[in-house]
Write a protein that holds these residues in place. Structure first.
Motif, short mmCIF file in Angstrom:
data_model
loop_
_atom_site.label_atom_id
_atom_site.label_comp_id
_atom_site.label_asym_id
_atom_site.label_seq_id
_atom_site.Cartn_x
_atom_site.Cartn_y
_atom_site.Cartn_z
N LEU A 83 46.48 -19.00 13.55
CA LEU A 83 45.70 -19.03 12.32
C LEU A 83 45.11 -17.65 12.09
O LEU A 83 44.46 -17.09 12.98
CB LEU A 83 44.58 -20.07 12.40
N ALA A 84 45.34 -17.08 10.91
CA ALA A 84 44.79 -15.78 10.54
C ALA A 84 43.69 -15.97 9.51
O ALA A 84 43.75 -16.88 8.67
CB ALA A 84 45.88 -14.87 9.99
N SER A 85 42.67 -15.11 9.59
CA SER A 85 41.52 -15.23 8.68
C SER A 85 41.03 -13.85 8.30
O SER A 85 41.24 -12.86 9.02
CB SER A 85 40.40 -16.03 9.34
N ALA A 86 40.35 -13.79 7.16
CA ALA A 86 39.70 -12.57 6.68
C ALA A 86 38.42 -12.96 5.97
O ALA A 86 38.33 -14.05 5.39
CB ALA A 86 40.62 -11.79 5.74
N SER A 87 37.43 -12.10 6.03
CA SER A 87 36.15 -12.38 5.39
C SER A 87 36.11 -11.74 4.01
O SER A 87 37.06 -11.09 3.57
CB SER A 87 35.00 -11.85 6.25
N GLU A 88 35.00 -11.94 3.31
CA GLU A 88 34.86 -11.38 1.97
C GLU A 88 34.81 -9.85 1.99
O GLU A 88 35.12 -9.22 0.98
CB GLU A 88 33.61 -11.93 1.30
N LYS A 89 34.43 -9.25 3.11
CA LYS A 89 34.47 -7.79 3.20
C LYS A 89 35.90 -7.28 3.19
O LYS A 89 36.17 -6.21 2.64
CB LYS A 89 33.75 -7.32 4.47
N GLY A 90 36.80 -8.00 3.83
CA GLY A 90 38.20 -7.63 3.82
C GLY A 90 38.56 -6.47 4.71
O GLY A 90 39.65 -5.90 4.58
N THR A 91 37.70 -6.09 5.63
CA THR A 91 37.97 -4.94 6.49
C THR A 91 38.64 -5.32 7.80
O THR A 91 39.38 -4.52 8.36
CB THR A 91 36.67 -4.18 6.79
N ILE A 114 40.85 -8.37 10.00
CA ILE A 114 41.66 -9.59 9.99
C ILE A 114 41.85 -10.03 11.43
O ILE A 114 42.24 -9.24 12.29
CB ILE A 114 43.02 -9.34 9.31
N ARG A 115 41.59 -11.29 11.69
CA ARG A 115 41.69 -11.82 13.05
C ARG A 115 42.69 -12.97 13.10
O ARG A 115 42.84 -13.72 12.12
CB ARG A 115 40.32 -12.30 13.55
N VAL A 116 43.36 -13.09 14.24
CA VAL A 116 44.36 -14.13 14.48
C VAL A 116 43.92 -14.94 15.69
O VAL A 116 43.59 -14.37 16.75
CB VAL A 116 45.76 -13.54 14.70
N PHE A 117 43.91 -16.28 15.55
CA PHE A 117 43.44 -17.17 16.60
C PHE A 117 44.57 -18.12 17.01
O PHE A 117 45.46 -18.44 16.22
CB PHE A 117 42.25 -17.99 16.11
N SER A 118 44.49 -18.57 18.25
CA SER A 118 45.45 -19.57 18.75
C SER A 118 45.02 -20.95 18.28
O SER A 118 43.84 -21.24 18.12
CB SER A 118 45.52 -19.52 20.28
N ILE A 119 46.01 -21.80 18.08
CA ILE A 119 45.77 -23.18 17.65
C ILE A 119 46.41 -24.12 18.67
O ILE A 119 47.55 -23.91 19.06
CB ILE A 119 46.37 -23.41 16.23
N PRO A 120 45.67 -25.14 19.11
CA PRO A 120 44.37 -25.62 18.62
C PRO A 120 43.16 -25.10 19.38
O PRO A 120 42.05 -25.53 19.11
CB PRO A 120 44.50 -27.13 18.82
N ARG A 155 42.35 -3.97 11.80
CA ARG A 155 41.44 -3.36 10.84
C ARG A 155 42.24 -2.90 9.63
O ARG A 155 43.14 -2.07 9.74
CB ARG A 155 40.70 -2.18 11.46
N ARG A 156 41.89 -3.48 8.48
CA ARG A 156 42.57 -3.12 7.23
C ARG A 156 42.04 -1.81 6.67
O ARG A 156 42.79 -1.03 6.09
CB ARG A 156 42.38 -4.26 6.22
N GLN A 191 56.17 -12.66 13.71
CA GLN A 191 56.13 -11.32 14.28
C GLN A 191 55.27 -10.38 13.45
O GLN A 191 54.70 -9.41 13.98
CB GLN A 191 57.54 -10.75 14.40
N PHE A 192 55.13 -10.65 12.16
CA PHE A 192 54.37 -9.78 11.27
C PHE A 192 53.36 -10.61 10.49
O PHE A 192 53.53 -11.81 10.27
CB PHE A 192 55.31 -9.06 10.29
N LEU A 193 52.30 -9.93 10.07
CA LEU A 193 51.26 -10.51 9.23
C LEU A 193 50.98 -9.55 8.08
O LEU A 193 50.71 -8.37 8.32
CB LEU A 193 49.99 -10.76 10.05
N CYS A 194 51.04 -10.06 6.87
CA CYS A 194 50.88 -9.22 5.68
C CYS A 194 49.57 -9.57 4.99
O CYS A 194 49.22 -10.75 4.87
CB CYS A 194 52.06 -9.41 4.74
N ALA A 195 48.86 -8.54 4.52
CA ALA A 195 47.60 -8.73 3.80
C ALA A 195 47.59 -7.84 2.56
O ALA A 195 47.88 -6.65 2.66
CB ALA A 195 46.41 -8.40 4.70
#
Length: 378
Positions: A119-127, A129-135, A144-145, A163-167
Motif C-alpha cells: 500500500l502506497a500513501s502520500a499526504s497533502e504536502k506531497g513531499t 511517499i511511503r510504501v507499507f506491507s499488507i496486512p 522523497r518527491r 517494481q515501479f511506483l508513479c506519482a
C-alpha cells in the motif's frame, strides 16, 4: 447509484444513499461506495449490502483504495481528518486489520499494488511517499518527491509487477520510483574521491537529528517526466505495451501522452506519442516512419462483438434493498477473465466514437464530464 450489465446494456439494480457519492471502488468480489462520513460494502455477485462503516472521519474527497486482487479485498481509507492515519479493512472477513500511522498531515492519495500486498500513501504536502506491507502495515520504502514546495498529488499508481511506483501532481513533473532494496553484497567500489565523500556523508547521518537523517536516507526518483503543462489534474498508469514498459499520462485538457521508460537506467523518459482525446483525434508522434494506425471502434462495441452467440437467458431481477430476486445471481462466466491490457501500440483506452452528420468526421471523445448519478458497469 445505478449498476448496469455491460454487454446487455440493461440495469441490474440501483441504490440510493443519504448523501452524495464521492467515490466508487470495485473488484471481482466487492463493490465499495464512499460517502463523506460512511462507507458501504456490497457483494459484487448479488449486490447485497454486507457492511456499513459509519461515523468515519470527514472525507470530503472520497479518498479510499480497494485492492483489485479479490483474494485480498483490502480496503484502505483515512482514519483521521487531521493526521495521516490509514485504516486497513478486510473486505472478505469484514473486520479491521490494522491502523497505520503513515504521515503527520492529512492523507491525499492511497493505492494498492496488483496483488494487494503493498500500500502506497502520500499526504497533502506531497513531499514524501511511503510504501507499507499488507496486512502487517510495516514501512517498506520511503521516497522523497521534493523539498522546495508542497504539491497536490493527483495520481499514485504501481506497475503491474510492483517494481515501479508513479506519482503525479499539479506540477509539471511526474516521478517514477523503483522499489528495490540495496544489499550489502555489492562488489567493493574502487577508491575514489566521490566514493570517500559518500561514505563520510553516510557516517555523519548517525550524529544528526532523526528527522534530518531520515530525510537524507530517503530514496529519490528513479525516472522523471517533464510535462509541457502544469496546474492541471492528470492521471498516470504504468503499462507494458509490446513487451516494453510505458508510462501513460492523461491530462484534464484531453490529451494522452505515452512515454518510454528505461527499466535499467531510468532518467528522463522520452515522449513517444501524443493522442488528442477531445479534438479531431489527431496523433503526434516522435518516431520516424511510423504509420498512423486507423481509428478503432469504441471499446463497448469491441467487447460486445466478442460474444457471437446470442444469449437466451433473461436478465435476473433485483430488488431495491439489494440482492437478487428468487436467489438469482450473476453467473460466474460473465465476469471478466482478466484486466484490460494494452498489448499493442494500436490499442486505445476505452473511448466512444461519434460521427457528425454534416462533416462525416470521426471524433474520439473521452467521457470525463461528471454525471448526476454514478453508474457502474459490470
Amino acid at each position: 447509484m445505478n449498476v448496469y450489465h455491460f454487454k446487455k446494456g440493461t440495469e441490474i439494480c440501483n441504490y440510493s444513499y443519504s448523501s452524495n457519492i464521492l467515490s466508487i471502488r470495485l473488484n471481482r468480489q466487492r463493490l465499495v461506495v464512499c460517502l463523506e462520513e460512511s462507507i458501504y460494502i456490497h457483494n459484487i455477485k448479488d449486490m447485497k449490502l454486507l457492511k456499513t462503516i459509519l461515523d468515519t472521519p470527514p472525507n470530503t474527497t472520497g479518498l479510499c483504495a480497494l485492492s483489485i486482487n479479490h483474494a485480498n479485498s483490502y480496503l484502505a481509507y483515512p482514519g483521521s481528518a487531521t493526521s495521516g492515519e490509514i485504516v486497513l479493512y478486510d473486505g472478505n472477513t469484514l473486520k479491521t486489520s490494522c491502523t497505520i500511522p503513515a504521515h503527520d498531515g492529512p492523507l491525499a492519495a492511497l493505492t494498492f499494488n496488483s496483488t494487494g500486498s503493498k500500500l502506497a500513501s502520500a499526504s497533502e504536502k506531497g513531499t514524501v511517499i511511503r510504501v507499507f506491507s499488507i496486512p502487517g502495515g510495516q514501512k517498506l520504502y520511503e521516497f522523497r518527491r521534493g523539498m522546495k514546495r508542497y504539491v497536490n498529488i493527483s495520481s499514485l499508481v504501481f506497475s503491474m509487477d510492483s517494481q515501479f511506483l508513479c506519482a503525479s501532481s499539479n506540477t509539471e513533473t511526474v516521478h517514477i520510483f523503483k522499489l528495490e532494496h540495496l544489499t550489502d553484497s555489492r562488489p567493493e567500489e574502487p577508491p575514489t574521491w566521490s566514493g570517500y565523500m559518500g561514505k563520510m556523508f553516510q557516517a555523519a547521518t548517525n550524529y544528526l537529528p532523526a528527522q534530518v537523517s531520515g530525510m537524507m536516507n530517503q530514496d529519490r526518483a528513479f525516472a522523471t517526466v517533464r510535462l509541457n503543462i502544469s496546474g492541471q489534474r492528470n492521471i498516470c498508469a504504468l503499462s507494458t505495451i509490446q513487451k516494453l514498459p510505458r508510462l501513460l499520462v492523461t491530462t484534464s485538457d484531453g490529451h494522452l501522452y505515452i512515454y518510454n521508460l528505461d527499466p535499467q537506467d531510468g532518467g528522463e523518459c522520452v515522449l513517444i506519442k501524443k493522442h488528442s482525446l477531445l479534438g479531431s483525434g489527431k496523433m503526434e508522434e516522435n518516431k520516424e516512419n511510423d504509420v498512423q494506425p486507423p481509428l478503432p471502434q469504441s471499446y463497448a462495441a469491441t467487447v460486445a462483438r466478442q460474444s457471437t452467440v446470442p444469449s437466451t437467458s433473461t436478465m435476473p431481477g433485483y430488488s431495491e434493498d439489494g440482492g437478487a430476486l428468487r436467489g438469482e445471481v450473476i453467473p460466474e462466466h460473465e465476469f471478466a477473465t482478466g484486466p484490460v491490457c494494452l498489448d499493442d501500440e494500436n490499442e486505445f483506452p476505452p473511448c466512444a466514437t461519434k460521427r457528425h452528420l454534416k462533416t462525416s468526421k470521426l471524433v474520439t471523445k473521452w467521457n470525463i464530464h461528471p454525471q448526476p448519478t454514478p453508474r457502474v458497469w459490470l
